[in-house]
Motif scaffolding. Sequence first.
Motif, PDB file in Angstrom:
ATOM      1  N   GLU A   9       0.824  -1.214   0.000  1.00 26.11           N
ATOM      2  CA  GLU A   9       0.000   0.000   0.000  1.00 26.11           C
ATOM      3  C   GLU A   9       0.859   1.266   0.000  1.00 26.11           C
ATOM      4  OE1 GLU A   9      -3.466   0.209   2.549  1.00 26.11           O
ATOM      5  OE2 GLU A   9      -3.466  -1.983   2.765  1.00 26.11           O
ATOM      6  N   ILE A  10       2.117   1.170   0.413  1.00 23.61           N
ATOM      7  CA  ILE A  10       2.995   2.344   0.460  1.00 23.61           C
ATOM      8  C   ILE A  10       3.584   2.560  -0.929  1.00 23.61           C
ATOM      9  CG2 ILE A  10       5.055   3.390   1.485  1.00 23.61           C
ATOM     10  CD1 ILE A  10       4.588   1.528   3.934  1.00 23.61           C
TER      11      ILE A  10
ATOM     12  N   GLY B 153       0.067  12.041  -1.925  1.00 22.88           N
ATOM     13  CA  GLY B 153      -0.762  12.296  -3.095  1.00 22.88           C
ATOM     14  C   GLY B 153      -2.082  11.546  -3.081  1.00 22.88           C
ATOM     15  N   LEU B 154      -2.109  10.410  -2.410  1.00 22.13           N
ATOM     16  CA  LEU B 154      -3.325   9.596  -2.330  1.00 22.13           C
ATOM     17  C   LEU B 154      -4.153   9.898  -1.089  1.00 22.13           C
ATOM     18  CD1 LEU B 154      -1.817   6.142  -3.380  1.00 22.13           C
ATOM     19  CD2 LEU B 154      -3.156   7.727  -4.798  1.00 22.13           C
ATOM     20  N   ASN B 155      -3.538  10.550  -0.107  1.00 18.17           N
ATOM     21  CA  ASN B 155      -4.183  10.841   1.174  1.00 18.17           C
ATOM     22  C   ASN B 155      -3.963  12.303   1.548  1.00 18.17           C
ATOM     23  OD1 ASN B 155      -4.990   8.011   2.272  1.00 18.17           O
ATOM     24  ND2 ASN B 155      -2.905   7.765   1.538  1.00 18.17           N
ATOM     25  N   PRO B 156      -4.482  13.227   0.763  1.00 21.49           N
ATOM     26  CA  PRO B 156      -4.198  14.640   1.013  1.00 21.49           C
ATOM     27  C   PRO B 156      -4.830  15.155   2.303  1.00 21.49           C
ATOM     28  CG  PRO B 156      -5.876  14.428  -0.670  1.00 21.49           C
ATOM     29  CD  PRO B 156      -5.380  13.042  -0.379  1.00 21.49           C
ATOM     30  N   PHE B 157      -4.233  16.201   2.842  1.00 25.20           N
ATOM     31  CA  PHE B 157      -4.763  16.858   4.040  1.00 25.20           C
ATOM     32  C   PHE B 157      -6.231  17.215   3.806  1.00 25.20           C
ATOM     33  CE2 PHE B 157      -5.098  20.841   6.662  1.00 25.20           C
ATOM     34  CZ  PHE B 157      -5.049  20.210   7.887  1.00 25.20           C
ATOM     35  N   ARG B 158      -7.087  16.805   4.729  1.00 24.22           N
ATOM     36  CA  ARG B 158      -8.532  17.018   4.692  1.00 24.22           C
ATOM     37  C   ARG B 158      -9.216  16.268   3.539  1.00 24.22           C
ATOM     38  NH1 ARG B 158      -8.220  23.414   5.881  1.00 24.22           N
ATOM     39  NH2 ARG B 158      -7.824  23.262   8.110  1.00 24.22           N
ATOM     40  N   GLY B 159      -8.517  15.303   2.961  1.00 25.29           N
ATOM     41  CA  GLY B 159      -9.079  14.555   1.835  1.00 25.29           C
ATOM     42  C   GLY B 159      -9.416  13.125   2.211  1.00 25.29           C
ATOM     43  N   LYS B 160      -9.704  12.355   1.189  1.00 26.04           N
ATOM     44  CA  LYS B 160     -10.045  10.947   1.335  1.00 26.04           C
ATOM     45  C   LYS B 160      -8.839  10.169   1.864  1.00 26.04           C
ATOM     46  CE  LYS B 160     -11.609   6.971  -1.294  1.00 26.04           C
ATOM     47  NZ  LYS B 160     -11.907   6.403  -2.586  1.00 26.04           N
TER      48      LYS B 160
ATOM     49  N   THR C  20      -7.071   6.573   1.854  1.00 28.89           N
ATOM     50  CA  THR C  20      -7.098   5.391   0.993  1.00 28.89           C
ATOM     51  C   THR C  20      -6.485   4.141   1.621  1.00 28.89           C
ATOM     52  OG1 THR C  20      -5.002   5.986  -0.064  1.00 28.89           O
ATOM     53  CG2 THR C  20      -7.025   6.849  -1.067  1.00 28.89           C
ATOM     54  N   TRP C  21      -5.926   4.242   2.819  1.00 30.88           N
ATOM     55  CA  TRP C  21      -5.334   3.069   3.473  1.00 30.88           C
ATOM     56  C   TRP C  21      -6.415   2.054   3.807  1.00 30.88           C
ATOM     57  CZ3 TRP C  21      -0.400   3.516   2.836  1.00 30.88           C
ATOM     58  CH2 TRP C  21       0.264   4.724   2.992  1.00 30.88           C
ATOM     59  N   SER C  22      -6.046   0.791   3.790  1.00 36.93           N
ATOM     60  CA  SER C  22      -6.975  -0.254   4.234  1.00 36.93           C
ATOM     61  C   SER C  22      -7.078  -0.220   5.760  1.00 36.93           C
ATOM     62  CB  SER C  22      -6.486  -1.635   3.787  1.00 36.93           C
ATOM     63  OG  SER C  22      -5.306  -1.994   4.496  1.00 36.93           O
TER      64      SER C  22
ATOM     65  N   GLY D 164      -4.642  11.797   6.304  1.00 38.74           N
ATOM     66  CA  GLY D 164      -4.420  10.370   6.086  1.00 38.74           C
ATOM     67  C   GLY D 164      -2.988   9.968   5.824  1.00 38.74           C
ATOM     68  N   MET D 165      -2.164  10.880   5.365  1.00 39.70           N
ATOM     69  CA  MET D 165      -0.756  10.563   5.090  1.00 39.70           C
ATOM     70  C   MET D 165       0.078  10.493   6.363  1.00 39.70           C
ATOM     71  SD  MET D 165       0.718  14.261   3.825  1.00 39.70           S
ATOM     72  CE  MET D 165      -0.780  14.924   3.153  1.00 39.70           C
ATOM     73  N   HIS D 166      -0.429  11.010   7.480  1.00 40.09           N
ATOM     74  CA  HIS D 166       0.355  11.335   8.678  1.00 40.09           C
ATOM     75  C   HIS D 166       0.249  10.257   9.769  1.00 40.09           C
ATOM     76  CE1 HIS D 166       2.094  14.322  11.476  1.00 40.09           C
ATOM     77  NE2 HIS D 166       1.271  13.798  12.371  1.00 40.09           N
ATOM     78  N   PHE D 167       1.421   9.855  10.268  1.00 41.15           N
ATOM     79  CA  PHE D 167       1.534   8.929  11.400  1.00 41.15           C
ATOM     80  C   PHE D 167       2.499   9.546  12.389  1.00 41.15           C
ATOM     81  CE2 PHE D 167       0.527   6.639   7.569  1.00 41.15           C
ATOM     82  CZ  PHE D 167      -0.505   5.804   7.952  1.00 41.15           C
ATOM     83  N   GLN D 168       2.086   9.664  13.648  1.00 42.24           N
ATOM     84  CA  GLN D 168       2.961  10.315  14.634  1.00 42.24           C
ATOM     85  C   GLN D 168       3.157   9.429  15.852  1.00 42.24           C
ATOM     86  OE1 GLN D 168       0.486  13.859  15.004  1.00 42.24           O
ATOM     87  NE2 GLN D 168       0.148  13.395  17.174  1.00 42.24           N
ATOM     88  N   TRP D 169       4.356   9.548  16.430  1.00 47.53           N
ATOM     89  CA  TRP D 169       4.736   8.757  17.600  1.00 47.53           C
ATOM     90  C   TRP D 169       4.794   9.672  18.810  1.00 47.53           C
ATOM     91  CZ3 TRP D 169       4.671   3.879  18.659  1.00 47.53           C
ATOM     92  CH2 TRP D 169       5.320   3.402  19.791  1.00 47.53           C
ATOM     93  N   GLU D 170       4.064   9.334  19.840  1.00 47.91           N
ATOM     94  CA  GLU D 170       4.076  10.149  21.056  1.00 47.91           C
ATOM     95  C   GLU D 170       4.276   9.301  22.307  1.00 47.91           C
ATOM     96  OE1 GLU D 170       1.209  13.270  21.487  1.00 47.91           O
ATOM     97  OE2 GLU D 170       0.939  13.428  19.337  1.00 47.91           O
TER      98      GLU D 170
END
Length: 148
Positions: free
Chosen positions: A71-72, A104-111, A113-115, A140-146
């Motif tokens: 998927e990446i 490009g597939l998961n724009p800010f405030r957009g759809k 697409t990840w499963s 959707g593009m963003h993953f953060q570690w806290e």
Amino acid sequence: MKSQAQLIAKFGDPYNDRLGFERKWMVLWIVPADIRAAIPCLPSRIYLNRLIRDVLEKTLRKLIELGLHTEIVSYDGVFNIRPKRGSSGISLHSWGIAVDLNAGLNPFRGKVTWSASFLKVWRDIGWICGADWSAASKDGMHFQWENY
């Protein structure tokens, strides 16, 4: 989620002391060849906060193990000192603890697409997924570690 004050208390302010911050926290991760072979869009080296190096590798390896790595299709960055998009404050990318993939597939405030299975891997390991945020801030593009 951690507040900006908590992040500055933990890591320092990358805007006001970039060199000090980078010397203490940032490392150049040489992405293992087997991970790059499975996910060819990844660069050979990623500059990131030392606290996420091992957990990012663990996440990528789990995605590969489950066959979800396909998927990446684009790597869109980790470290970038900048304001937070869509609101005030400093982006978590400024501390090198956030990863963007498939922008490009998961724009800010957009759809998004990840499963569901792909996102579950990230969540189960402890990442916060921008795909889970409200429509006004969905990323959707963003993953953060806290979890430090």
